[in-house]
Design a protein around this motif. Structure first.
Motif, short mmCIF file in Angstrom:
data_model
loop_
_atom_site.label_atom_id
_atom_site.label_comp_id
_atom_site.label_asym_id
_atom_site.label_seq_id
_atom_site.Cartn_x
_atom_site.Cartn_y
_atom_site.Cartn_z
N VAL A 3 6.48 13.56 -11.74
CA VAL A 3 6.96 13.43 -13.12
C VAL A 3 6.10 14.27 -14.06
CG1 VAL A 3 7.20 11.84 -15.07
CG2 VAL A 3 8.08 11.20 -12.83
N TYR A 4 4.80 14.15 -13.95
CA TYR A 4 3.93 14.88 -14.88
C TYR A 4 3.90 16.38 -14.59
CZ TYR A 4 2.43 10.67 -17.23
OH TYR A 4 2.39 9.51 -17.97
N THR A 5 4.31 16.79 -13.40
CA THR A 5 4.46 18.22 -13.13
C THR A 5 5.71 18.75 -13.86
OG1 THR A 5 3.40 18.01 -10.98
CG2 THR A 5 4.81 19.92 -11.30
N ALA A 6 6.77 17.94 -13.86
CA ALA A 6 8.02 18.34 -14.51
C ALA A 6 8.02 18.08 -16.01
CB ALA A 6 9.20 17.62 -13.87
N LEU A 7 7.37 17.00 -16.44
CA LEU A 7 7.35 16.60 -17.85
C LEU A 7 5.91 16.44 -18.32
CD1 LEU A 7 10.02 13.75 -17.73
CD2 LEU A 7 10.37 16.08 -18.55
N ARG B 226 0.84 -1.21 0.00
CA ARG B 226 0.00 0.00 0.00
C ARG B 226 0.87 1.25 0.00
NH1 ARG B 226 -3.40 -3.33 3.12
NH2 ARG B 226 -2.40 -2.75 5.09
N ASN B 227 1.90 1.25 0.84
CA ASN B 227 2.81 2.40 0.90
C ASN B 227 3.57 2.57 -0.40
OD1 ASN B 227 2.05 3.07 3.51
ND2 ASN B 227 3.66 1.84 4.43
N TYR B 228 4.00 1.45 -0.99
CA TYR B 228 4.72 1.49 -2.26
C TYR B 228 3.86 2.15 -3.34
CZ TYR B 228 7.60 -0.10 -6.16
OH TYR B 228 8.39 -0.16 -7.29
N MET B 229 2.60 1.75 -3.41
CA MET B 229 1.71 2.32 -4.42
C MET B 229 1.42 3.80 -4.14
SD MET B 229 1.53 0.03 -6.60
CE MET B 229 0.39 0.88 -7.69
N ALA B 230 1.33 4.18 -2.88
CA ALA B 230 1.14 5.59 -2.54
C ALA B 230 2.36 6.41 -2.97
CB ALA B 230 0.89 5.75 -1.04
N GLU B 231 3.56 5.86 -2.74
CA GLU B 231 4.78 6.54 -3.19
C GLU B 231 4.82 6.65 -4.71
OE1 GLU B 231 7.37 7.96 -1.60
OE2 GLU B 231 6.57 7.58 0.40
N PHE B 232 4.41 5.59 -5.39
CA PHE B 232 4.40 5.61 -6.85
C PHE B 232 3.41 6.65 -7.36
CE2 PHE B 232 3.27 3.41 -11.02
CZ PHE B 232 4.36 3.93 -11.69
N HIS B 233 2.27 6.76 -6.72
CA HIS B 233 1.28 7.78 -7.10
C HIS B 233 1.90 9.19 -7.00
CE1 HIS B 233 -2.21 10.47 -6.30
NE2 HIS B 233 -2.61 9.87 -7.41
N GLN B 234 2.58 9.45 -5.89
CA GLN B 234 3.23 10.75 -5.72
C GLN B 234 4.34 10.96 -6.76
OE1 GLN B 234 2.25 13.29 -3.77
NE2 GLN B 234 0.51 11.93 -3.44
N PHE B 235 5.06 9.90 -7.09
CA PHE B 235 6.10 9.99 -8.12
C PHE B 235 5.49 10.35 -9.47
CE2 PHE B 235 8.62 7.86 -11.46
CZ PHE B 235 9.81 8.55 -11.31
N ILE B 236 4.37 9.74 -9.82
CA ILE B 236 3.69 10.06 -11.08
C ILE B 236 3.32 11.53 -11.13
CG2 ILE B 236 1.58 9.66 -12.43
CD1 ILE B 236 1.71 6.72 -11.39
N ILE B 237 2.78 12.04 -10.05
CA ILE B 237 2.42 13.46 -9.99
C ILE B 237 3.65 14.33 -10.21
CG2 ILE B 237 1.61 15.30 -8.45
CD1 ILE B 237 -0.31 13.15 -7.24
#
Length: 90
Positions: free
Chosen positions: A82-86, A69-80
């Protein structure tokens, strides 16, 4: 290619404690070549044991389930991030 600018994360399981590490490194090399931003932390090496996942697809070990669950939450934040920067349409 389909992976350019698409956020990615690598996770794996094996009977040993970190047996998936070599396979994950190979996959990271491919994703890097494909220009896919990769979440590098947290790393995820799941030791598979019989019964870890039941017939309904549920993780039976609570500490493993919480880690995922924590891994997926971290991945969700990572996606945000990345898409903010790219931006996707760039």
């Amino acid at each position: 290619n389909s992976f350019t600018r698409k956020p990615s994360a690598v996770i794996g399981t094996s009977p040993g404690a970190i047996g998936t590490a070599v396979a994950q490194q190979q996959l990271r090399s491919v994703l890097s070549f494909c220009n896919s931003p990769q979440m590098n932390a947290p790393e995820a090496y799941i030791q598979f044991t019989p019964g870890l996942i039941n017939d309904a697809g549920e993780v039976t070990n609570e500490s493993t389930a919480e880690f995922l669950r924590n891994y997926m939450a971290e991945f969700h934040q990572f996606i945000i991030r990345v898409y903010t920067a790219l931006p996707r349409d760039a």
